[in-house]
Design a protein around this motif. Structure first.
Motif, PDB file in Angstrom:
ATOM      1  N   VAL A 166     -68.180  41.725 -10.985  1.00  0.00           N
ATOM      2  CA  VAL A 166     -66.817  42.099 -10.605  1.00  0.00           C
ATOM      3  C   VAL A 166     -65.845  41.804 -11.745  1.00  0.00           C
ATOM      4  N   SER A 167     -66.026  40.655 -12.399  1.00  0.00           N
ATOM      5  CA  SER A 167     -65.150  40.280 -13.511  1.00  0.00           C
ATOM      6  C   SER A 167     -65.185  41.325 -14.616  1.00  0.00           C
ATOM      7  N   ASN A 168     -66.379  41.784 -14.972  1.00  0.00           N
ATOM      8  CA  ASN A 168     -66.497  42.782 -16.039  1.00  0.00           C
ATOM      9  C   ASN A 168     -66.079  44.167 -15.577  1.00  0.00           C
ATOM     10  N   ARG A 169     -66.380  44.475 -14.331  1.00  0.00           N
ATOM     11  CA  ARG A 169     -66.050  45.808 -13.811  1.00  0.00           C
ATOM     12  C   ARG A 169     -64.545  45.998 -13.707  1.00  0.00           C
ATOM     13  N   LEU A 170     -63.811  44.923 -13.441  1.00  0.00           N
ATOM     14  CA  LEU A 170     -62.360  45.022 -13.253  1.00  0.00           C
ATOM     15  C   LEU A 170     -61.589  44.359 -14.395  1.00  0.00           C
ATOM     16  N   GLN A 171     -62.197  44.261 -15.577  1.00  0.00           N
ATOM     17  CA  GLN A 171     -61.536  43.544 -16.662  1.00  0.00           C
ATOM     18  C   GLN A 171     -60.260  44.222 -17.126  1.00  0.00           C
ATOM     19  N   ASP A 172     -60.130  45.521 -16.870  1.00  0.00           N
ATOM     20  CA  ASP A 172     -58.911  46.218 -17.267  1.00  0.00           C
ATOM     21  C   ASP A 172     -57.749  45.929 -16.314  1.00  0.00           C
ATOM     22  N   GLN A 173     -58.017  45.212 -15.205  1.00  0.00           N
ATOM     23  CA  GLN A 173     -56.966  44.909 -14.232  1.00  0.00           C
ATOM     24  C   GLN A 173     -56.356  43.523 -14.426  1.00  0.00           C
ATOM     25  N   GLY A 174     -56.800  42.815 -15.443  1.00  0.00           N
ATOM     26  CA  GLY A 174     -56.207  41.538 -15.773  1.00  0.00           C
ATOM     27  C   GLY A 174     -56.311  40.524 -14.653  1.00  0.00           C
ATOM     28  N   PRO A 175     -55.214  39.807 -14.385  1.00  0.00           N
ATOM     29  CA  PRO A 175     -55.254  38.735 -13.385  1.00  0.00           C
ATOM     30  C   PRO A 175     -55.612  39.202 -11.978  1.00  0.00           C
ATOM     31  N   ARG A 176     -55.407  40.503 -11.678  1.00  0.00           N
ATOM     32  CA  ARG A 176     -55.674  40.988 -10.328  1.00  0.00           C
ATOM     33  C   ARG A 176     -57.152  40.919  -9.958  1.00  0.00           C
ATOM     34  N   ARG A 177     -58.008  40.829 -10.969  1.00  0.00           N
ATOM     35  CA  ARG A 177     -59.434  40.740 -10.653  1.00  0.00           C
ATOM     36  C   ARG A 177     -59.809  39.373 -10.090  1.00  0.00           C
ATOM     37  N   ALA A 178     -58.877  38.413 -10.174  1.00  0.00           N
ATOM     38  CA  ALA A 178     -59.165  37.074  -9.656  1.00  0.00           C
ATOM     39  C   ALA A 178     -59.402  37.088  -8.150  1.00  0.00           C
ATOM     40  N   LEU A 179     -58.740  38.007  -7.428  1.00  0.00           N
ATOM     41  CA  LEU A 179     -58.886  38.045  -5.970  1.00  0.00           C
ATOM     42  C   LEU A 179     -60.307  38.404  -5.540  1.00  0.00           C
ATOM     43  N   PRO A 180     -60.889  39.530  -5.993  1.00  0.00           N
ATOM     44  CA  PRO A 180     -62.276  39.820  -5.592  1.00  0.00           C
ATOM     45  C   PRO A 180     -63.284  38.807  -6.149  1.00  0.00           C
ATOM     46  N   MET A 181     -63.013  38.287  -7.352  1.00  0.00           N
ATOM     47  CA  MET A 181     -63.904  37.261  -7.895  1.00  0.00           C
ATOM     48  C   MET A 181     -63.862  36.006  -7.021  1.00  0.00           C
ATOM     49  N   GLY A 182     -62.633  35.620  -6.636  1.00  0.00           N
ATOM     50  CA  GLY A 182     -62.494  34.450  -5.765  1.00  0.00           C
ATOM     51  C   GLY A 182     -63.177  34.659  -4.437  1.00  0.00           C
ATOM     52  N   ALA A 183     -63.123  35.903  -3.919  1.00  0.00           N
ATOM     53  CA  ALA A 183     -63.792  36.197  -2.651  1.00  0.00           C
ATOM     54  C   ALA A 183     -65.298  35.992  -2.771  1.00  0.00           C
ATOM     55  N   MET A 184     -65.867  36.404  -3.907  1.00  0.00           N
ATOM     56  CA  MET A 184     -67.301  36.223  -4.127  1.00  0.00           C
ATOM     57  C   MET A 184     -67.663  34.742  -4.182  1.00  0.00           C
ATOM     58  N   PHE A 185     -66.855  33.971  -4.862  1.00  0.00           N
ATOM     59  CA  PHE A 185     -67.116  32.530  -4.952  1.00  0.00           C
ATOM     60  C   PHE A 185     -66.954  31.848  -3.595  1.00  0.00           C
ATOM     61  N   CYS A 186     -66.000  32.319  -2.798  1.00  0.00           N
ATOM     62  CA  CYS A 186     -65.822  31.751  -1.456  1.00  0.00           C
ATOM     63  C   CYS A 186     -67.029  32.047  -0.579  1.00  0.00           C
ATOM     64  N   VAL A 187     -67.558  33.273  -0.686  1.00  0.00           N
ATOM     65  CA  VAL A 187     -68.758  33.642   0.066  1.00  0.00           C
ATOM     66  C   VAL A 187     -69.920  32.745  -0.347  1.00  0.00           C
ATOM     67  N   GLY A 188     -70.074  32.547  -1.662  1.00  0.00           N
ATOM     68  CA  GLY A 188     -71.150  31.688  -2.139  1.00  0.00           C
ATOM     69  C   GLY A 188     -70.982  30.247  -1.697  1.00  0.00           C
ATOM     70  N   GLY A 189     -69.737  29.746  -1.729  1.00  0.00           N
ATOM     71  CA  GLY A 189     -69.485  28.373  -1.298  1.00  0.00           C
ATOM     72  C   GLY A 189     -69.775  28.174   0.179  1.00  0.00           C
ATOM     73  N   PHE A 190     -69.368  29.146   1.002  1.00  0.00           N
ATOM     74  CA  PHE A 190     -69.639  29.039   2.436  1.00  0.00           C
ATOM     75  C   PHE A 190     -71.138  29.095   2.704  1.00  0.00           C
ATOM     76  N   ALA A 191     -71.850  29.978   1.978  1.00  0.00           N
ATOM     77  CA  ALA A 191     -73.301  30.083   2.145  1.00  0.00           C
ATOM     78  C   ALA A 191     -73.992  28.770   1.800  1.00  0.00           C
ATOM     79  N   ALA A 192     -73.399  28.019   0.870  1.00  0.00           N
ATOM     80  CA  ALA A 192     -74.013  26.760   0.441  1.00  0.00           C
ATOM     81  C   ALA A 192     -73.870  25.656   1.477  1.00  0.00           C
ATOM     82  N   VAL A 193     -72.783  25.688   2.261  1.00  0.00           N
ATOM     83  CA  VAL A 193     -72.495  24.537   3.132  1.00  0.00           C
ATOM     84  C   VAL A 193     -72.563  24.834   4.624  1.00  0.00           C
TER      85      VAL A 193
END
Length: 300
Positions: free
Chosen positions: A82-109
Protein backbone atom coordinates in the motif's frame (compact mmCIF):
# COMPACT_ATOMS: atom_id res chain seq x y z
CA UNK A 1 4.63 -14.77 25.60
CA UNK A 2 6.40 -11.39 25.70
CA UNK A 3 9.40 -12.82 23.86
CA UNK A 4 7.09 -14.41 21.30
CA UNK A 5 5.31 -11.11 20.71
CA UNK A 6 8.70 -9.38 20.33
CA UNK A 7 9.71 -11.94 17.70
CA UNK A 8 6.46 -11.58 15.75
CA UNK A 9 6.74 -7.78 15.92
CA UNK A 10 10.30 -7.94 14.62
CA UNK A 11 9.29 -10.30 11.80
CA UNK A 12 6.37 -8.05 10.86
CA UNK A 13 8.56 -4.93 10.72
CA UNK A 14 11.18 -6.85 8.76
CA UNK A 15 8.51 -7.96 6.28
CA UNK A 16 7.26 -4.38 5.93
CA UNK A 17 10.65 -2.81 5.22
CA UNK A 18 11.84 -5.69 3.05
CA UNK A 19 8.75 -5.72 0.82
CA UNK A 20 8.66 -1.93 0.61
CA UNK A 21 12.32 -1.78 -0.42
CA UNK A 22 11.98 -4.70 -2.85
CA UNK A 23 8.93 -3.30 -4.66
CA UNK A 24 9.63 0.43 -4.38
CA UNK A 25 10.06 1.01 -8.14
CA UNK A 26 7.46 -1.45 -9.39
CA UNK A 27 4.66 -0.42 -11.70
CA UNK A 28 1.10 -0.09 -10.43
CA UNK A 29 0.06 -3.33 -12.16
CA UNK A 30 2.99 -5.23 -10.64
CA UNK A 31 2.13 -3.92 -7.18
CA UNK A 32 -1.49 -4.95 -7.68
CA UNK A 33 -0.31 -8.45 -8.63
CA UNK A 34 1.95 -8.57 -5.56
CA UNK A 35 -0.96 -7.55 -3.33
CA UNK A 36 -3.09 -10.30 -4.85
CA UNK A 37 -0.28 -12.79 -4.25
CA UNK A 38 0.02 -11.78 -0.60
CA UNK A 39 -3.74 -12.17 -0.15
CA UNK A 40 -3.54 -15.66 -1.66
CA UNK A 41 -0.66 -16.57 0.65
CA UNK A 42 -2.62 -15.35 3.69
CA UNK A 43 -5.67 -17.31 2.54
CA UNK A 44 -3.55 -20.42 1.99
CA UNK A 45 -2.03 -20.08 5.45
CA UNK A 46 -5.48 -19.64 6.99
CA UNK A 47 -6.86 -22.69 5.17
CA UNK A 48 -3.95 -25.12 5.40
CA UNK A 49 -1.82 -24.12 8.40
CA UNK A 50 -3.60 -21.88 10.91
CA UNK A 51 -5.48 -24.71 12.61
CA UNK A 52 -3.16 -27.53 11.53
CA UNK A 53 -1.43 -29.65 14.18
CA UNK A 54 1.77 -29.58 12.12
CA UNK A 55 2.38 -26.11 13.58
CA UNK A 56 3.10 -27.77 16.94
CA UNK A 57 5.82 -29.87 15.29
CA UNK A 58 7.42 -26.84 13.68
CA UNK A 59 7.10 -24.61 16.74
CA UNK A 60 6.90 -26.86 19.84
CA UNK A 61 6.72 -24.02 22.34
CA UNK A 62 4.12 -22.91 24.87
CA UNK A 63 3.93 -19.63 22.93
CA UNK A 64 2.75 -21.45 19.78
CA UNK A 65 -0.48 -19.45 19.67
CA UNK A 66 1.64 -16.31 19.16
CA UNK A 67 4.58 -17.67 17.14
CA UNK A 68 2.22 -19.66 14.91
CA UNK A 69 0.08 -16.61 14.16
CA UNK A 70 1.43 -15.22 10.88
CA UNK A 71 -1.47 -12.90 10.05
CA UNK A 72 0.42 -9.84 11.45
CA UNK A 73 3.34 -10.59 9.12
CA UNK A 74 0.99 -10.77 6.14
CA UNK A 75 -0.71 -7.53 7.17
CA UNK A 76 2.68 -5.79 7.43
CA UNK A 77 3.61 -6.98 3.94
CA UNK A 78 0.31 -5.62 2.62
CA UNK A 79 1.01 -2.29 4.34
CA UNK A 80 4.32 -2.11 2.45
CA UNK A 81 2.55 -2.69 -0.88
CA UNK A 82 0.00 0.00 0.00
CA UNK A 83 2.85 2.38 0.86
CA UNK A 84 4.44 1.94 -2.57
CA UNK A 85 1.17 1.82 -4.46
CA UNK A 86 0.04 5.15 -2.99
CA UNK A 87 3.41 6.89 -2.75
CA UNK A 88 2.22 9.67 -5.04
CA UNK A 89 -0.45 10.58 -2.43
CA UNK A 90 2.04 11.64 0.22
CA UNK A 91 0.79 11.73 3.81
CA UNK A 92 -2.69 10.51 2.79
CA UNK A 93 -1.33 7.01 2.34
CA UNK A 94 -0.84 6.83 6.11
CA UNK A 95 -4.54 6.04 6.61
CA UNK A 96 -4.70 2.76 4.61
CA UNK A 97 -1.24 1.79 5.87
CA UNK A 98 -2.38 2.40 9.44
CA UNK A 99 -5.48 0.31 8.78
CA UNK A 100 -3.28 -2.60 7.69
CA UNK A 101 -1.15 -2.32 10.81
CA UNK A 102 -4.26 -2.15 13.00
CA UNK A 103 -5.59 -5.33 11.38
CA UNK A 104 -2.25 -7.04 12.01
CA UNK A 105 -2.12 -5.82 15.61
CA UNK A 106 -5.64 -7.05 16.34
CA UNK A 107 -4.85 -10.42 14.73
CA UNK A 108 -1.85 -10.72 17.05
CA UNK A 109 -3.75 -10.15 20.30
CA UNK A 110 -7.38 -11.16 19.78
CA UNK A 111 -6.85 -14.68 21.15
CA UNK A 112 -5.67 -13.34 24.50
CA UNK A 113 -8.08 -10.43 24.92
CA UNK A 114 -10.56 -10.68 27.79
CA UNK A 115 -10.49 -12.86 30.88
CA UNK A 116 -11.10 -16.52 31.61
CA UNK A 117 -14.55 -17.54 32.91
CA UNK A 118 -14.94 -18.01 36.65
CA UNK A 119 -14.97 -21.75 37.25
CA UNK A 120 -15.92 -24.05 40.08
CA UNK A 121 -14.02 -27.13 41.21
CA UNK A 122 -16.12 -30.19 40.43
CA UNK A 123 -14.54 -33.65 40.18
CA UNK A 124 -15.86 -37.20 40.02
CA UNK A 125 -14.64 -39.77 42.53
CA UNK A 126 -12.55 -41.45 39.82
CA UNK A 127 -10.69 -38.34 38.67
CA UNK A 128 -12.75 -36.61 35.99
CA UNK A 129 -12.73 -32.81 36.10
CA UNK A 130 -16.21 -31.60 35.14
CA UNK A 131 -16.78 -28.31 33.40
CA UNK A 132 -18.67 -25.77 35.49
CA UNK A 133 -19.25 -23.28 32.65
CA UNK A 134 -20.43 -23.73 29.07
CA UNK A 135 -17.08 -22.53 27.71
CA UNK A 136 -14.58 -24.62 29.68
CA UNK A 137 -14.89 -28.19 28.38
CA UNK A 138 -11.32 -28.02 27.01
CA UNK A 139 -9.90 -26.61 30.25
CA UNK A 140 -11.65 -29.35 32.26
CA UNK A 141 -10.37 -32.05 29.89
CA UNK A 142 -6.83 -30.66 30.20
CA UNK A 143 -7.09 -30.90 33.99
CA UNK A 144 -8.34 -34.50 33.71
CA UNK A 145 -5.53 -35.41 31.33
CA UNK A 146 -2.86 -33.95 33.60
CA UNK A 147 -4.34 -35.69 36.62
CA UNK A 148 -3.92 -39.05 34.92
CA UNK A 149 -0.16 -38.42 34.96
CA UNK A 150 -0.02 -37.30 38.58
CA UNK A 151 0.05 -33.59 37.75
CA UNK A 152 -2.55 -31.67 39.79
CA UNK A 153 -4.49 -28.96 37.96
CA UNK A 154 -7.88 -27.30 38.26
CA UNK A 155 -10.44 -26.18 35.70
CA UNK A 156 -9.83 -22.55 36.70
CA UNK A 157 -6.06 -22.84 36.39
CA UNK A 158 -6.27 -24.45 32.98
CA UNK A 159 -8.86 -21.95 31.75
CA UNK A 160 -6.39 -19.19 32.57
CA UNK A 161 -3.31 -20.93 31.17
CA UNK A 162 -5.16 -21.96 28.00
CA UNK A 163 -6.61 -18.48 27.43
CA UNK A 164 -10.17 -19.75 27.49
CA UNK A 165 -12.53 -16.98 26.48
CA UNK A 166 -15.72 -17.81 24.56
CA UNK A 167 -14.09 -21.18 24.05
CA UNK A 168 -10.55 -22.57 23.89
CA UNK A 169 -8.41 -23.03 20.79
CA UNK A 170 -6.33 -26.19 20.55
CA UNK A 171 -3.23 -23.99 20.58
CA UNK A 172 -4.42 -22.58 23.87
CA UNK A 173 -4.83 -26.08 25.32
CA UNK A 174 -1.37 -26.94 23.97
CA UNK A 175 0.00 -23.89 25.79
CA UNK A 176 -1.59 -24.89 29.08
CA UNK A 177 -0.33 -28.46 28.85
CA UNK A 178 3.18 -27.33 27.89
CA UNK A 179 3.38 -24.99 30.87
CA UNK A 180 2.08 -27.61 33.32
CA UNK A 181 4.46 -30.33 32.08
CA UNK A 182 7.55 -28.14 31.94
CA UNK A 183 10.43 -29.88 33.71
CA UNK A 184 8.47 -33.10 34.29
CA UNK A 185 9.91 -35.16 31.47
CA UNK A 186 6.48 -35.40 29.83
CA UNK A 187 6.11 -34.40 26.19
CA UNK A 188 2.96 -32.74 24.83
CA UNK A 189 1.94 -33.83 21.34
CA UNK A 190 -0.63 -32.33 18.98
CA UNK A 191 -1.42 -34.69 16.15
CA UNK A 192 -3.88 -35.79 13.51
CA UNK A 193 -4.89 -39.39 14.18
CA UNK A 194 -7.07 -42.05 12.66
CA UNK A 195 -8.88 -44.78 14.58
CA UNK A 196 -6.05 -47.31 14.28
CA UNK A 197 -3.42 -44.90 15.58
CA UNK A 198 -5.74 -43.87 18.39
CA UNK A 199 -6.04 -47.52 19.42
CA UNK A 200 -2.28 -48.06 19.34
CA UNK A 201 -1.52 -45.06 21.57
CA UNK A 202 -2.89 -46.85 24.65
CA UNK A 203 -3.21 -43.69 26.73
CA UNK A 204 -5.76 -40.91 27.36
CA UNK A 205 -6.16 -38.56 24.39
CA UNK A 206 -7.93 -35.21 24.35
CA UNK A 207 -10.22 -35.05 21.32
CA UNK A 208 -12.18 -32.21 19.75
CA UNK A 209 -15.54 -33.49 18.60
CA UNK A 210 -18.73 -32.04 17.20
CA UNK A 211 -20.60 -31.36 13.99
CA UNK A 212 -18.91 -28.91 11.66
CA UNK A 213 -21.12 -26.12 10.36
CA UNK A 214 -20.89 -27.40 6.80
CA UNK A 215 -22.25 -30.77 7.90
CA UNK A 216 -25.60 -29.12 8.69
CA UNK A 217 -26.14 -29.14 4.93
CA UNK A 218 -26.18 -32.93 5.05
CA UNK A 219 -27.58 -35.24 7.71
CA UNK A 220 -26.43 -33.28 10.75
CA UNK A 221 -29.92 -32.02 11.54
CA UNK A 222 -31.08 -35.54 12.31
CA UNK A 223 -28.00 -36.15 14.48
CA UNK A 224 -28.65 -32.91 16.34
CA UNK A 225 -32.20 -33.96 17.18
CA UNK A 226 -31.14 -37.46 18.15
CA UNK A 227 -28.05 -36.75 20.27
CA UNK A 228 -28.17 -33.04 21.10
CA UNK A 229 -25.20 -31.95 18.99
CA UNK A 230 -25.47 -28.44 17.57
CA UNK A 231 -23.73 -27.82 14.22
CA UNK A 232 -20.81 -25.42 14.61
CA UNK A 233 -20.46 -25.98 18.37
CA UNK A 234 -17.37 -28.03 19.14
CA UNK A 235 -16.74 -29.97 22.35
CA UNK A 236 -13.71 -31.56 24.01
CA UNK A 237 -13.66 -35.04 25.54
CA UNK A 238 -11.02 -37.50 26.71
CA UNK A 239 -10.72 -40.81 24.91
CA UNK A 240 -9.62 -43.21 27.65
CA UNK A 241 -8.97 -46.01 25.20
CA UNK A 242 -10.31 -48.16 22.39
CA UNK A 243 -12.15 -51.13 23.90
CA UNK A 244 -12.50 -53.03 20.63
CA UNK A 245 -13.01 -52.37 16.93
CA UNK A 246 -16.52 -51.06 17.57
CA UNK A 247 -16.31 -49.19 20.89
CA UNK A 248 -14.29 -46.44 22.57
CA UNK A 249 -14.34 -45.33 26.19
CA UNK A 250 -14.96 -41.58 26.53
CA UNK A 251 -14.74 -39.29 29.55
CA UNK A 252 -17.06 -36.35 28.90
CA UNK A 253 -16.53 -33.24 31.07
CA UNK A 254 -20.28 -32.64 31.09
CA UNK A 255 -21.24 -33.42 34.74
CA UNK A 256 -24.43 -35.12 33.60
CA UNK A 257 -22.48 -37.61 31.46
CA UNK A 258 -19.02 -38.56 32.76
CA UNK A 259 -17.60 -41.86 31.48
CA UNK A 260 -19.53 -43.57 28.71
CA UNK A 261 -18.96 -46.00 25.86
CA UNK A 262 -19.27 -44.58 22.35
CA UNK A 263 -19.85 -46.75 19.30
CA UNK A 264 -17.15 -46.26 16.70
CA UNK A 265 -19.82 -44.91 14.35
CA UNK A 266 -20.36 -41.92 16.65
CA UNK A 267 -16.64 -41.26 16.91
CA UNK A 268 -16.24 -41.40 13.13
CA UNK A 269 -19.15 -39.03 12.72
CA UNK A 270 -18.08 -36.46 15.31
CA UNK A 271 -14.28 -36.54 15.29
CA UNK A 272 -12.04 -35.09 12.56
CA UNK A 273 -8.78 -36.54 13.96
CA UNK A 274 -7.64 -33.61 16.15
CA UNK A 275 -5.79 -34.97 19.19
CA UNK A 276 -3.64 -33.82 22.11
CA UNK A 277 -1.84 -36.31 24.34
CA UNK A 278 1.06 -36.70 26.76
CA UNK A 279 4.08 -38.99 26.49
CA UNK A 280 6.43 -39.54 29.46
CA UNK A 281 10.12 -39.85 28.62
CA UNK A 282 10.07 -43.05 30.68
CA UNK A 283 8.06 -45.30 28.38
CA UNK A 284 7.07 -47.59 31.27
CA UNK A 285 4.94 -44.79 32.71
CA UNK A 286 2.72 -44.47 29.64
CA UNK A 287 0.50 -47.41 30.49
CA UNK A 288 1.18 -47.42 34.22
CA UNK A 289 -0.10 -43.92 34.92
CA UNK A 290 -2.07 -42.92 31.87
CA UNK A 291 -4.80 -45.58 31.97
CA UNK A 292 -6.14 -45.24 35.51
CA UNK A 293 -9.65 -44.26 34.47
CA UNK A 294 -9.91 -46.96 31.83
CA UNK A 295 -8.74 -49.65 34.24
CA UNK A 296 -11.20 -48.45 36.86
CA UNK A 297 -14.06 -48.65 34.37
CA UNK A 298 -13.06 -52.06 33.01
CA UNK A 299 -12.74 -53.37 36.58
CA UNK A 300 -16.40 -52.53 37.17
Amino acid sequence: MYVAYAIVTWLSLTAFFAVRSWSRNWSASSLNALAAGIVLLIAGYAWFLWDNEVMAKWLPFSSLMVLGNWFPIGAAAMAAVVSNRLQDQGPRRALPMGAMFCVGGFAAVYLVLGTAPRCGDLWSNDGICFQTTQKTCSAACAATLLGQYGLPASEQEMAELCFTRKGTSWKGVYRGLKLKTEGTGIKVSADKLDFDRLAKLDRPVLLQVGIQQWQSLGNAHGIELEEGWTPGTMHSVICLGVLNEDQVLIADPNPSIGVEVWPRESLDRLWRGNALYLTPEDATQTGLIGNNLRELYVAR
